[in-house]
Design a protein around this motif. Structure first.
Motif, PDB file in Angstrom:
ATOM      1  N   THR A 292       7.958  -4.083  -4.913  1.00  0.00           N
ATOM      2  CA  THR A 292       9.339  -3.874  -4.464  1.00  0.00           C
ATOM      3  C   THR A 292       9.377  -3.363  -3.027  1.00  0.00           C
ATOM      4  OG1 THR A 292      10.006  -3.366  -6.727  1.00  0.00           O
ATOM      5  CG2 THR A 292      11.493  -2.671  -4.971  1.00  0.00           C
ATOM      6  N   THR A 293       8.518  -2.409  -2.711  1.00  0.00           N
ATOM      7  CA  THR A 293       8.469  -1.874  -1.353  1.00  0.00           C
ATOM      8  C   THR A 293       8.062  -2.952  -0.354  1.00  0.00           C
ATOM      9  OG1 THR A 293       7.873   0.289  -2.259  1.00  0.00           O
ATOM     10  CG2 THR A 293       7.515  -0.043   0.093  1.00  0.00           C
ATOM     11  N   ALA A 294       7.076  -3.760  -0.724  1.00  0.00           N
ATOM     12  CA  ALA A 294       6.638  -4.851   0.159  1.00  0.00           C
ATOM     13  C   ALA A 294       7.765  -5.855   0.384  1.00  0.00           C
ATOM     14  CB  ALA A 294       5.416  -5.547  -0.437  1.00  0.00           C
ATOM     15  N   ALA A 295       8.497  -6.186  -0.685  1.00  0.00           N
ATOM     16  CA  ALA A 295       9.599  -7.144  -0.553  1.00  0.00           C
ATOM     17  C   ALA A 295      10.703  -6.603   0.345  1.00  0.00           C
ATOM     18  CB  ALA A 295      10.159  -7.478  -1.938  1.00  0.00           C
ATOM     19  N   VAL A 296      11.032  -5.331   0.184  1.00  0.00           N
ATOM     20  CA  VAL A 296      12.083  -4.728   1.012  1.00  0.00           C
ATOM     21  C   VAL A 296      11.661  -4.704   2.481  1.00  0.00           C
ATOM     22  CG1 VAL A 296      13.258  -2.547   1.525  1.00  0.00           C
ATOM     23  CG2 VAL A 296      13.151  -3.383  -0.813  1.00  0.00           C
ATOM     24  N   MET A 297      10.401  -4.382   2.737  1.00  0.00           N
ATOM     25  CA  MET A 297       9.938  -4.341   4.120  1.00  0.00           C
ATOM     26  C   MET A 297       9.902  -5.733   4.742  1.00  0.00           C
ATOM     27  SD  MET A 297       7.013  -1.394   4.113  1.00  0.00           S
ATOM     28  CE  MET A 297       6.782  -1.456   5.873  1.00  0.00           C
TER      29      MET A 297
ATOM     30  N   PHE B 279       0.816  -1.213   0.000  1.00  0.00           N
ATOM     31  CA  PHE B 279       0.000   0.000   0.000  1.00  0.00           C
ATOM     32  C   PHE B 279       0.849   1.263   0.000  1.00  0.00           C
ATOM     33  CE2 PHE B 279      -2.965  -3.055   2.139  1.00  0.00           C
ATOM     34  CZ  PHE B 279      -3.772  -3.239   1.025  1.00  0.00           C
ATOM     35  N   ILE B 280       1.943   1.238   0.742  1.00  0.00           N
ATOM     36  CA  ILE B 280       2.838   2.402   0.758  1.00  0.00           C
ATOM     37  C   ILE B 280       3.437   2.619  -0.630  1.00  0.00           C
ATOM     38  CG2 ILE B 280       5.032   3.291   1.657  1.00  0.00           C
ATOM     39  CD1 ILE B 280       4.325   1.889   4.311  1.00  0.00           C
ATOM     40  N   GLY B 281       3.904   1.531  -1.254  1.00  0.00           N
ATOM     41  CA  GLY B 281       4.482   1.642  -2.595  1.00  0.00           C
ATOM     42  C   GLY B 281       3.476   2.115  -3.623  1.00  0.00           C
ATOM     43  N   ILE B 282       2.248   1.608  -3.531  1.00  0.00           N
ATOM     44  CA  ILE B 282       1.208   2.052  -4.463  1.00  0.00           C
ATOM     45  C   ILE B 282       0.906   3.532  -4.252  1.00  0.00           C
ATOM     46  CG2 ILE B 282      -1.261   1.831  -4.977  1.00  0.00           C
ATOM     47  CD1 ILE B 282      -0.924  -1.207  -4.586  1.00  0.00           C
ATOM     48  N   GLY B 283       0.814   3.939  -2.988  1.00  0.00           N
ATOM     49  CA  GLY B 283       0.551   5.357  -2.698  1.00  0.00           C
ATOM     50  C   GLY B 283       1.641   6.268  -3.223  1.00  0.00           C
TER      51      GLY B 283
ATOM     52  N   ILE C  90      12.056  -8.370   3.765  1.00  0.00           N
ATOM     53  CA  ILE C  90      13.402  -8.951   3.793  1.00  0.00           C
ATOM     54  C   ILE C  90      14.375  -8.157   4.673  1.00  0.00           C
ATOM     55  CG2 ILE C  90      15.411  -9.462   2.348  1.00  0.00           C
ATOM     56  CD1 ILE C  90      13.444 -10.152   0.111  1.00  0.00           C
ATOM     57  N   MET C  91      14.232  -6.847   4.745  1.00  0.00           N
ATOM     58  CA  MET C  91      15.206  -6.004   5.437  1.00  0.00           C
ATOM     59  C   MET C  91      15.448  -6.409   6.892  1.00  0.00           C
ATOM     60  SD  MET C  91      17.383  -3.624   5.068  1.00  0.00           S
ATOM     61  CE  MET C  91      17.077  -2.358   3.887  1.00  0.00           C
ATOM     62  N   PRO C  92      14.432  -6.640   7.716  1.00  0.00           N
ATOM     63  CA  PRO C  92      14.723  -7.031   9.109  1.00  0.00           C
ATOM     64  C   PRO C  92      15.495  -8.342   9.216  1.00  0.00           C
ATOM     65  CG  PRO C  92      12.445  -6.337   8.901  1.00  0.00           C
ATOM     66  CD  PRO C  92      13.003  -6.416   7.524  1.00  0.00           C
ATOM     67  N   LYS C  93      15.233  -9.288   8.336  1.00  0.00           N
ATOM     68  CA  LYS C  93      15.965 -10.556   8.358  1.00  0.00           C
ATOM     69  C   LYS C  93      17.430 -10.346   7.979  1.00  0.00           C
ATOM     70  CE  LYS C  93      11.888 -13.246   7.149  1.00  0.00           C
ATOM     71  NZ  LYS C  93      11.566 -13.946   8.334  1.00  0.00           N
ATOM     72  N   MET C  94      17.683  -9.506   7.002  1.00  0.00           N
ATOM     73  CA  MET C  94      19.057  -9.233   6.580  1.00  0.00           C
ATOM     74  C   MET C  94      19.820  -8.479   7.673  1.00  0.00           C
ATOM     75  SD  MET C  94      19.270 -10.747   3.770  1.00  0.00           S
ATOM     76  CE  MET C  94      20.890 -10.222   3.309  1.00  0.00           C
ATOM     77  N   VAL C  95      19.178  -7.538   8.311  1.00  0.00           N
ATOM     78  CA  VAL C  95      19.830  -6.792   9.394  1.00  0.00           C
ATOM     79  C   VAL C  95      20.120  -7.719  10.572  1.00  0.00           C
ATOM     80  CG1 VAL C  95      19.499  -4.937  11.067  1.00  0.00           C
ATOM     81  CG2 VAL C  95      18.891  -4.575   8.693  1.00  0.00           C
ATOM     82  N   ALA C  96      19.201  -8.658  10.842  1.00  0.00           N
ATOM     83  CA  ALA C  96      19.426  -9.611  11.935  1.00  0.00           C
ATOM     84  C   ALA C  96      20.654 -10.472  11.652  1.00  0.00           C
ATOM     85  CB  ALA C  96      18.198 -10.488  12.135  1.00  0.00           C
ATOM     86  N   MET C  97      20.802 -10.925  10.406  1.00  0.00           N
ATOM     87  CA  MET C  97      21.984 -11.728  10.062  1.00  0.00           C
ATOM     88  C   MET C  97      23.252 -10.885  10.157  1.00  0.00           C
ATOM     89  SD  MET C  97      20.737 -14.369   7.080  1.00  0.00           S
ATOM     90  CE  MET C  97      20.960 -13.205   5.792  1.00  0.00           C
ATOM     91  N   PHE C  98      23.188  -9.636   9.739  1.00  0.00           N
ATOM     92  CA  PHE C  98      24.332  -8.735   9.828  1.00  0.00           C
ATOM     93  C   PHE C  98      24.708  -8.498  11.285  1.00  0.00           C
ATOM     94  CE2 PHE C  98      26.073  -4.316   9.591  1.00  0.00           C
ATOM     95  CZ  PHE C  98      27.198  -4.632   8.864  1.00  0.00           C
ATOM     96  N   MET C  99      23.703  -8.314  12.124  1.00  0.00           N
ATOM     97  CA  MET C  99      23.948  -8.085  13.540  1.00  0.00           C
ATOM     98  C   MET C  99      24.560  -9.316  14.196  1.00  0.00           C
ATOM     99  SD  MET C  99      21.299  -6.736  16.416  1.00  0.00           S
ATOM    100  CE  MET C  99      20.614  -8.321  16.811  1.00  0.00           C
ATOM    101  N   GLU C 100      24.091 -10.505  13.815  1.00  0.00           N
ATOM    102  CA  GLU C 100      24.666 -11.743  14.348  1.00  0.00           C
ATOM    103  C   GLU C 100      26.157 -11.819  14.068  1.00  0.00           C
ATOM    104  OE1 GLU C 100      23.131 -15.746  13.628  1.00  0.00           O
ATOM    105  OE2 GLU C 100      21.146 -14.807  13.578  1.00  0.00           O
TER     106      GLU C 100
ATOM    107  N   ALA D  88      20.220   1.127  13.651  1.00  0.00           N
ATOM    108  CA  ALA D  88      19.559   0.306  12.631  1.00  0.00           C
ATOM    109  C   ALA D  88      19.747  -1.186  12.909  1.00  0.00           C
ATOM    110  CB  ALA D  88      20.093   0.641  11.253  1.00  0.00           C
ATOM    111  N   LEU D  89      20.806  -1.547  13.616  1.00  0.00           N
ATOM    112  CA  LEU D  89      21.027  -2.950  13.925  1.00  0.00           C
ATOM    113  C   LEU D  89      19.999  -3.489  14.898  1.00  0.00           C
ATOM    114  CD1 LEU D  89      24.909  -3.053  14.213  1.00  0.00           C
ATOM    115  CD2 LEU D  89      23.494  -3.854  12.343  1.00  0.00           C
ATOM    116  N   THR D  90      19.426  -2.623  15.704  1.00  0.00           N
ATOM    117  CA  THR D  90      18.417  -3.092  16.644  1.00  0.00           C
ATOM    118  C   THR D  90      17.119  -3.480  15.956  1.00  0.00           C
ATOM    119  OG1 THR D  90      17.635  -0.858  17.105  1.00  0.00           O
ATOM    120  CG2 THR D  90      19.361  -1.724  18.521  1.00  0.00           C
ATOM    121  N   VAL D  91      16.937  -3.067  14.719  1.00  0.00           N
ATOM    122  CA  VAL D  91      15.741  -3.463  13.970  1.00  0.00           C
ATOM    123  C   VAL D  91      15.692  -4.964  13.816  1.00  0.00           C
ATOM    124  CG1 VAL D  91      14.622  -3.321  11.720  1.00  0.00           C
ATOM    125  CG2 VAL D  91      15.573  -1.282  12.747  1.00  0.00           C
ATOM    126  N   GLY D  92      16.826  -5.585  13.607  1.00  0.00           N
ATOM    127  CA  GLY D  92      16.867  -7.026  13.419  1.00  0.00           C
ATOM    128  C   GLY D  92      16.842  -7.823  14.714  1.00  0.00           C
ATOM    129  N   HIS D  93      16.973  -7.151  15.823  1.00  0.00           N
ATOM    130  CA  HIS D  93      17.008  -7.855  17.105  1.00  0.00           C
ATOM    131  C   HIS D  93      15.623  -8.332  17.484  1.00  0.00           C
ATOM    132  CE1 HIS D  93      17.643  -8.812  21.259  1.00  0.00           C
ATOM    133  NE2 HIS D  93      18.946  -8.757  21.038  1.00  0.00           N
TER     134      HIS D  93
END
Length: 77
Positions: A26-31, A4-8, A33-43, A72-77
């Motif tokens: 694209t916006t939905a996919a980023v929203m 909905f955000i991307g469509i808007g 996948i991003m927390p999972k990628m940040v969590a792996m980066f934080m690990e 931003a790393l706390t997003v994945g926590h």
């Protein structure tokens, strides 16, 4: 929600229907996948930060050293 955000945003930008759909997906996919990628980066960063803290405490005669992490790393926590 990302769809909905991307469509808007696409509508406000004046995109055609195909580009609006693409931006929404694209916006939905980023929203999703991003927390999972940040969590792996934080690990990966946490052991490095702990090792750096241990090393500096040992070699700096007991002075306290704080290792800062980006908020931003706390997003994945």
């Amino acid at each position: 929600m990302g769809l909905f955000i991307g469509i808007g945003v696409g509508i406000l930008a004046g995109y055609d229907v195909a580009k609006i759909g693409q931006l929404g997906m694209t916006t939905a996919a980023v929203m999703k996948i991003m927390p999972k990628m940040v969590a792996m980066f934080m690990e990966g960063l946490m052991p490095v930060a702990e090792a750096a803290k241990t090393w500096t405490n040992k070699h700096l005669n007991g002075r306290t050293v704080n290792i800062g992490m980006d908020a931003a790393l706390t997003v994945g926590h």
